[in-house]
Design an enzyme around this catalytic site. Structure first.
Site, PDB file in Angstrom:
ATOM      1  N   HIS A  29      56.172  44.013  54.094  1.00  0.00           N
ATOM      2  CA  HIS A  29      55.129  44.518  53.386  1.00  0.00           C
ATOM      3  C   HIS A  29      54.830  46.037  53.058  1.00  0.00           C
ATOM      4  O   HIS A  29      54.532  46.174  52.137  1.00  0.00           O
ATOM      5  CB  HIS A  29      54.445  44.172  54.422  1.00  0.00           C
ATOM      6  CG  HIS A  29      53.175  43.400  54.908  1.00  0.00           C
ATOM      7  ND1 HIS A  29      52.356  42.657  54.176  1.00  0.00           N
ATOM      8  CD2 HIS A  29      51.866  44.448  54.463  1.00  0.00           C
ATOM      9  CE1 HIS A  29      51.359  42.573  54.037  1.00  0.00           C
ATOM     10  NE2 HIS A  29      50.807  44.282  54.181  1.00  0.00           N
ATOM     11  N   GLU A  30      55.245  46.447  54.333  1.00  0.00           N
ATOM     12  CA  GLU A  30      55.206  47.983  54.149  1.00  0.00           C
ATOM     13  C   GLU A  30      55.434  49.369  53.170  1.00  0.00           C
ATOM     14  O   GLU A  30      54.714  49.637  52.587  1.00  0.00           O
ATOM     15  CB  GLU A  30      54.834  48.756  55.946  1.00  0.00           C
ATOM     16  CG  GLU A  30      53.852  47.938  56.945  1.00  0.00           C
ATOM     17  CD  GLU A  30      52.578  47.794  56.494  1.00  0.00           C
ATOM     18  OE1 GLU A  30      52.008  48.446  55.903  1.00  0.00           O
ATOM     19  OE2 GLU A  30      52.001  46.516  56.809  1.00  0.00           O
ATOM     20  N   HIS A  33      53.676  48.505  50.181  1.00  0.00           N
ATOM     21  CA  HIS A  33      52.554  49.377  49.540  1.00  0.00           C
ATOM     22  C   HIS A  33      53.466  51.257  49.260  1.00  0.00           C
ATOM     23  O   HIS A  33      52.741  51.491  48.496  1.00  0.00           O
ATOM     24  CB  HIS A  33      51.997  49.861  50.564  1.00  0.00           C
ATOM     25  CG  HIS A  33      50.973  48.309  51.855  1.00  0.00           C
ATOM     26  ND1 HIS A  33      50.226  47.646  50.281  1.00  0.00           N
ATOM     27  CD2 HIS A  33      51.090  47.350  52.962  1.00  0.00           C
ATOM     28  CE1 HIS A  33      49.547  46.543  50.765  1.00  0.00           C
ATOM     29  NE2 HIS A  33      49.746  46.197  52.233  1.00  0.00           N
TER      30      HIS A  33
END
Length: 231
Positions: A29-30, A33
Site C-alpha cells: 500500500h505505502e 503511494h
C-alpha cells in the site's frame, strides 16, 4: 496467554497470519503511494527511502499494536508534495488511490492463488483433511489475506482524514469548495475517531465494510473456482 487472548482483537492462534497479512498489505500500500508520487515528479518519498518493498521502512509499531488491541491502526504515511506534480490534482488522485487499489489487487491475486492451490491439491480441502495443522493454517492464512485486503481497500476510501478517501475528495471537489472542506478538516478527524471508538456508530459505518469485504471474498473465490473449472 490468557491475558493476550483477552486484550487482542485477533485470536492468538491466528496472530501470525494476521501479522504476515499486514506486513504485505501495508508495505505494498505505502510503496504504491511512493512509487507513483516519484513517477509523477515528487522525489520526497524517494529521498526518504520509501520507494521500496522493504517493510521495515513502512511499518509503524504503535500503529500495528493499536490495530491488534483497538481494531484500528496505521502504517507510516508517505509524504507527498503535490506542488512537484505537473498536474497536481489529477496526479494527486492517482497517488492517493494507488494505495487502496494495491490492496484490492492483492485480494484478487490472493484469491486466484488460493483457488489454484486448492484445485491442484497443494492445499487439501477442509472436508478431506480438516484435522491437519497444515491444511487449517493454509486456509486460515488465505482467508485472512483475501478478506483483510478487500477490507483495507474499502476502509481507506472513507472520505474522512487521514484516510486516502479524504485526499481523493480534496483533489476532485471544485476549487471554490476546497477552502470550506479544509475548514472542517479538524472536525472531520474528530468524527472519524469517534466512529472508531463508539461501537454503536461502528455498526452503521465500519461494520458494513467488514460484511462487504467478506461477501467479496466469497464471490471472488467462487468466480476463480468456476473459471479454473471451465479451463
Amino acid at each position: 496467554m490468557d491475558f493476550l487472548n483477552q486484550i487482542l482483537r485477533v485470536p492468538l492462534s491466528q496472530l501470525p497470519f494476521f501479522l504476515i497479512t499486514l506486513l504485505i498489505a501495508f508495505t505494498v500500500h505505502e510503496f504504491s503511494h511512493a512509487y507513483f508520487a516519484n513517477k509523477f515528479g515528487d522525489p520526497t518519498a524517494k529521498l526518504l527511502g520509501r520507494v521500496t518493498l522493504n517493510p521495515a521502512v513502512h511499518f509503524d509499531l504503535l500503529g500495528v499494536i493499536m490495530l491488534l488491541i483497538a481494531g484500528f491502526g496505521w502504517a507510516r504515511p508517505i509524504p507527498v508534495n503535490r506542488d512537484n506534480f505537473s498536474k497536481p490534482r489529477t496526479m494527486g488522485v492517482v497517488v492517493s488511490i494507488a494505495g487502496p487499489l494495491s490492496n484490492l489487487l492483492l485480494g484478487i491475486f490472493g484469491a486466484f492463488i488460493y483457488v489454484l492451490l486448492l484445485r491442484s491439491g497443494v492445499i487439501p480441502h477442509l472436508a478431506i483433511d480438516g484435522n491437519s495443522k497444515y491444511t487449517i493454517a493454509a486456509h486460515t492464512f488465505f482467508g485472512m489475506f483475501i478478506y483483510m485486503n478487500f477490507f483495507l481497500f474499502l476502509f481507506n476510501l472513507i472520505p474522512l482524514p487521514p484516510l486516502d478517501g479524504y485526499r481523493i475528495l480534496e483533489d476532485i471537489v471544485p476549487r471554490r469548495m476546497l477552502g470550506k472542506l479544509q475548514q472542517f478538516e479538524n472536525w472531520s478527524i474528530i468524527i472519524f475517531l469517534i466512529i472508531l471508538v463508539v461501537p454503536a456508530l461502528q455498526r452503521y459505518t465500519i461494520a458494513p465494510l467488514y460484511d462487504l469485504a467478506y461477501l467479496w471474498s466469497g464471490n471472488i473465490i467462487s468466480f476463480f473456482n468456476m473459471l479454473l473449472h471451465s479451463i
